[in-house]
Design an enzyme around this catalytic site. Sequence first.
Site, PDB file in Angstrom:
ATOM      1  N   CYS A   1       4.014  34.066  10.281  1.00  0.00           N
ATOM      2  CA  CYS A   1       4.612  34.794  11.397  1.00  0.00           C
ATOM      3  C   CYS A   1       5.228  33.814  12.397  1.00  0.00           C
ATOM      4  O   CYS A   1       4.804  33.724  13.551  1.00  0.00           O
ATOM      5  CB  CYS A   1       3.563  35.667  12.068  1.00  0.00           C
ATOM      6  SG  CYS A   1       2.831  36.813  10.910  1.00  0.00           S
ATOM      7  N   GLU A   2       6.152  33.056  11.924  1.00  0.00           N
ATOM      8  CA  GLU A   2       6.857  32.062  12.739  1.00  0.00           C
ATOM      9  C   GLU A   2       8.252  31.952  12.169  1.00  0.00           C
ATOM     10  O   GLU A   2       8.409  31.842  10.948  1.00  0.00           O
ATOM     11  CB  GLU A   2       6.221  30.679  12.597  1.00  0.00           C
ATOM     12  CG  GLU A   2       4.796  30.616  12.994  1.00  0.00           C
ATOM     13  CD  GLU A   2       4.539  29.665  14.153  1.00  0.00           C
ATOM     14  OE1 GLU A   2       5.494  29.057  14.665  1.00  0.00           O
ATOM     15  OE2 GLU A   2       3.363  29.581  14.525  1.00  0.00           O
TER      16      GLU A   2
ATOM     17  N   GLU B   1       0.832  -1.211   0.000  1.00  0.00           N
ATOM     18  CA  GLU B   1       0.000   0.000   0.000  1.00  0.00           C
ATOM     19  C   GLU B   1       0.862   1.255   0.000  1.00  0.00           C
ATOM     20  O   GLU B   1       0.923   1.991   0.974  1.00  0.00           O
ATOM     21  CB  GLU B   1      -0.966  -0.025   1.187  1.00  0.00           C
ATOM     22  CG  GLU B   1      -0.350  -0.482   2.487  1.00  0.00           C
ATOM     23  CD  GLU B   1      -1.381  -0.636   3.592  1.00  0.00           C
ATOM     24  OE1 GLU B   1      -2.427  -1.250   3.355  1.00  0.00           O
ATOM     25  OE2 GLU B   1      -1.122  -0.108   4.685  1.00  0.00           O
ATOM     26  N   PRO B   2       1.518   1.496  -1.134  1.00  0.00           N
ATOM     27  CA  PRO B   2       2.402   2.660  -1.230  1.00  0.00           C
ATOM     28  C   PRO B   2       1.658   3.968  -1.446  1.00  0.00           C
ATOM     29  O   PRO B   2       0.592   3.998  -2.067  1.00  0.00           O
ATOM     30  CB  PRO B   2       3.243   2.336  -2.469  1.00  0.00           C
ATOM     31  CG  PRO B   2       2.360   1.483  -3.312  1.00  0.00           C
ATOM     32  CD  PRO B   2       1.462   0.724  -2.389  1.00  0.00           C
ATOM     33  N   GLY B   3       2.244   5.023  -0.947  1.00  0.00           N
ATOM     34  CA  GLY B   3       1.751   6.371  -1.214  1.00  0.00           C
ATOM     35  C   GLY B   3       2.874   7.147  -1.885  1.00  0.00           C
ATOM     36  O   GLY B   3       2.867   7.430  -3.078  1.00  0.00           O
ATOM     37  N   ARG B   4       3.902   7.423  -1.083  1.00  0.00           N
ATOM     38  CA  ARG B   4       5.010   8.277  -1.523  1.00  0.00           C
ATOM     39  C   ARG B   4       5.657   7.786  -2.820  1.00  0.00           C
ATOM     40  O   ARG B   4       5.969   8.596  -3.691  1.00  0.00           O
ATOM     41  CB  ARG B   4       6.068   8.285  -0.408  1.00  0.00           C
ATOM     42  CG  ARG B   4       7.137   9.326  -0.579  1.00  0.00           C
ATOM     43  CD  ARG B   4       8.233   9.200   0.497  1.00  0.00           C
ATOM     44  NE  ARG B   4       7.774   8.931   1.825  1.00  0.00           N
ATOM     45  CZ  ARG B   4       7.635   9.849   2.792  1.00  0.00           C
ATOM     46  NH1 ARG B   4       7.905  11.106   2.555  1.00  0.00           N
ATOM     47  NH2 ARG B   4       7.235   9.493   3.997  1.00  0.00           N
TER      48      ARG B   4
ATOM     49  N   ARG C   1       6.235  19.608   5.646  1.00  0.00           N
ATOM     50  CA  ARG C   1       7.243  18.590   5.941  1.00  0.00           C
ATOM     51  C   ARG C   1       8.569  19.138   6.482  1.00  0.00           C
ATOM     52  O   ARG C   1       9.103  18.584   7.436  1.00  0.00           O
ATOM     53  CB  ARG C   1       7.518  17.709   4.707  1.00  0.00           C
ATOM     54  CG  ARG C   1       6.276  17.018   4.135  1.00  0.00           C
ATOM     55  CD  ARG C   1       6.588  15.981   3.081  1.00  0.00           C
ATOM     56  NE  ARG C   1       7.247  14.834   3.639  1.00  0.00           N
ATOM     57  CZ  ARG C   1       8.535  14.587   3.578  1.00  0.00           C
ATOM     58  NH1 ARG C   1       9.321  15.391   2.907  1.00  0.00           N
ATOM     59  NH2 ARG C   1       9.053  13.542   4.152  1.00  0.00           N
TER      60      ARG C   1
ATOM     61  N   TYR D   1       9.357  17.693  10.107  1.00  0.00           N
ATOM     62  CA  TYR D   1      10.315  16.577  10.174  1.00  0.00           C
ATOM     63  C   TYR D   1      11.755  17.001   9.881  1.00  0.00           C
ATOM     64  O   TYR D   1      12.621  16.149   9.768  1.00  0.00           O
ATOM     65  CB  TYR D   1       9.957  15.499   9.128  1.00  0.00           C
ATOM     66  CG  TYR D   1       8.514  15.106   9.058  1.00  0.00           C
ATOM     67  CD1 TYR D   1       7.862  14.545  10.154  1.00  0.00           C
ATOM     68  CD2 TYR D   1       7.784  15.278   7.882  1.00  0.00           C
ATOM     69  CE1 TYR D   1       6.533  14.173  10.078  1.00  0.00           C
ATOM     70  CE2 TYR D   1       6.459  14.900   7.797  1.00  0.00           C
ATOM     71  CZ  TYR D   1       5.835  14.353   8.891  1.00  0.00           C
ATOM     72  OH  TYR D   1       4.523  13.975   8.812  1.00  0.00           O
TER      73      TYR D   1
ATOM     74  N   TYR E   1       2.196  13.802   0.776  1.00  0.00           N
ATOM     75  CA  TYR E   1       2.186  14.510   2.064  1.00  0.00           C
ATOM     76  C   TYR E   1       2.519  15.995   1.887  1.00  0.00           C
ATOM     77  O   TYR E   1       3.186  16.605   2.705  1.00  0.00           O
ATOM     78  CB  TYR E   1       3.144  13.823   3.071  1.00  0.00           C
ATOM     79  CG  TYR E   1       2.907  12.333   3.136  1.00  0.00           C
ATOM     80  CD1 TYR E   1       1.727  11.843   3.679  1.00  0.00           C
ATOM     81  CD2 TYR E   1       3.819  11.418   2.597  1.00  0.00           C
ATOM     82  CE1 TYR E   1       1.472  10.474   3.690  1.00  0.00           C
ATOM     83  CE2 TYR E   1       3.557  10.049   2.603  1.00  0.00           C
ATOM     84  CZ  TYR E   1       2.381   9.587   3.151  1.00  0.00           C
ATOM     85  OH  TYR E   1       2.119   8.242   3.162  1.00  0.00           O
TER      86      TYR E   1
HETATM   87  N1  LLP Z   1      -0.353   2.370   4.863  1.00  0.00           N
HETATM   88  C1  LLP Z   1      -0.538   2.920   6.072  1.00  0.00           C
HETATM   89  C2  LLP Z   1      -1.362   2.212   7.047  1.00  0.00           C
HETATM   90  C3  LLP Z   1       0.053   4.153   6.376  1.00  0.00           C
HETATM   91  O1  LLP Z   1      -0.141   4.687   7.566  1.00  0.00           O
HETATM   92  C4  LLP Z   1       0.834   4.809   5.393  1.00  0.00           C
HETATM   93  C5  LLP Z   1       1.445   6.103   5.683  1.00  0.00           C
HETATM   94  C6  LLP Z   1       0.975   4.206   4.138  1.00  0.00           C
HETATM   95  C7  LLP Z   1       0.376   2.974   3.912  1.00  0.00           C
HETATM   96  C8  LLP Z   1       1.751   4.826   3.009  1.00  0.00           C
HETATM   97  O2  LLP Z   1       3.073   5.010   3.334  1.00  0.00           O
HETATM   98  P1  LLP Z   1       4.151   5.467   2.223  1.00  0.00           P
HETATM   99  O3  LLP Z   1       4.200   4.415   1.156  1.00  0.00           O
HETATM  100  O4  LLP Z   1       3.697   6.764   1.687  1.00  0.00           O
HETATM  101  O5  LLP Z   1       5.416   5.571   2.987  1.00  0.00           O
HETATM  102  N2  LLP Z   1       3.697  12.611   6.636  1.00  0.00           N
HETATM  103  C9  LLP Z   1       4.868  11.768   6.609  1.00  0.00           C
HETATM  104  C10 LLP Z   1       4.552  10.364   6.179  1.00  0.00           C
HETATM  105  C11 LLP Z   1       3.528   9.705   7.050  1.00  0.00           C
HETATM  106  C12 LLP Z   1       3.120   8.351   6.566  1.00  0.00           C
HETATM  107  C13 LLP Z   1       1.810   7.987   7.159  1.00  0.00           C
HETATM  108  N3  LLP Z   1       1.339   6.698   6.810  1.00  0.00           N
HETATM  109  C14 LLP Z   1       5.895  12.418   5.684  1.00  0.00           C
HETATM  110  O6  LLP Z   1       5.591  13.432   5.064  1.00  0.00           O
HETATM  111  O7  LLP Z   1       7.023  11.948   5.600  1.00  0.00           O
END
Ligand code: LLP
Length: 436
Positions: free
Chosen positions: A365-366, A277-280, A315, A319, A394
């Site tokens: 303003c930070e 389940e990729p996002g990034r 981000r 982070y 993100y």
């Molecule tokens: N599955 C679950 C249950 C998750 O919580 C996440 C991300 C993903 C899949 C997808 O993860 P990815 O493939 O994108 O790494 N805001 C942070 C990243 C937080 C990730 C949250 N969960 C950032 O900007 O680095």
Amino acid sequence: MTPYQNSHICFDSVSAKELAEQYGTPLYVYEAGRIRENFQQLDHAFKKEWPNFQIYYAVKSNSNPAIVKLLMNEGAFCDCASLNEILLAQKLGAKGKEILFSGNYLSDEDLKAGMESKAYVNLDDASLLERLLKFGRPEVLSFRINPDIGKSNVHESDVMAGKQAKFGIPWEKAKEAYAKAKEAGITKFGVHMMTGSCVTEPEYFEEITKKLLDCVGPIARDLNIKFEFIDIGGGFGIPYLPDEKPLDIEKTAKKVCSIFKKKTKEFGLGDVQLVVEPGRYLVGDAGFIIGRVHAIKESYKKFVGTDVGMSVLARPVLYGAYHGIHVDKMTAHGEPTKTAHGEPTKTAHGEPVEPEKVTITGQACENADAWAKDRALPKCEVGDLIVVENAGAYGYVMSYPYNGRLRPAEVLVDGSTHKLIRRRETFEDWISGTIS
Ligand code: LLP
């Protein structure tokens, strides 16, 4: 992104200048082609090794409906974290098992909605089972396991498993959870983990896959239950820093599938579906922010003030994350003054274009809003455009209207065409829903 084409930074064949003029700044821009390529690369790499493979796109990373739909058209299902993400996936046509609902610390309302949606429900803890059963018995039930290994190349808050993680059932207690579910009459199961975000070492994915299978294999055998899917999570990283190496996805898929084959055979798990389940990895490097330089200040150090601040891209401040910055500018000799990550480039005559160290700041303003410190960039002037890299995941989803600086617009570029996929927030949007 092509750094310079016809003397300007381009997204596919559309220039940053044209987009900024038409839609204004700050502006999120996504390249459709890159998203499709990212999807296909990952999909092919795994399917070659284990054909019963499915990608669930982590909607949280970029929930613009045009982006989610684009990925669904490629074959992605949806990984949703909340009721609203489920509603969004459904609105775009996803149904039943095409949605995986992985929330955490859910309310009864969430559980009820999850059941009613007929999505695959993935419970973060065994204690939720009894509460879920009040709303019916799911056909397939999954638990999120904490395999006690976690990693992130971004920040410790992106580590999602291990002793400090709020997610999942400790692997030692997983069997109890499945036994309870079996007792409740559930006959089909899944298993899930998500151990960390942004990892670029293939060996890591092999290690966590082995750990998960060594946990579920004996459970399947001892409880005599059948697993429909094994979800090893997302977390596939992208490089943000100039010297970071990209994740070798072919190697990752080979390593993961090789251990997957070995362990599914060892434990008699059959042709179980392998899920990620990729996002990034899918959208991160396909997104950019175009911003404009509005003011330059020579103080104790030099500040270049832009409309890309902490509320547009959270981000860096959250982070300490690094995002490459380009300045959309040519030298007097007609050469791009590009320093992708701060290295000086040469003019047509071979002279180095001297970068200067500046701090890029937004308008909040930070002081935290001075978010790219001491970067070596070509000399900027008021009115110049900057382009921020790796903002597809993100990025917009974590933007907020602090200081009354409202959320940007979003544009999707596809070849030589571009379209607005979210208009810029207005004052009316900002105050809508408030009561005075
Ligand atoms: N599955 C679950 C249950 C998750 O919580 C996440 C991300 C993903 C899949 C997808 O993860 P990815 O493939 O994108 O790494 N805001 C942070 C990243 C937080 C990730 C949250 N969960 C950032 O900007 O680095």
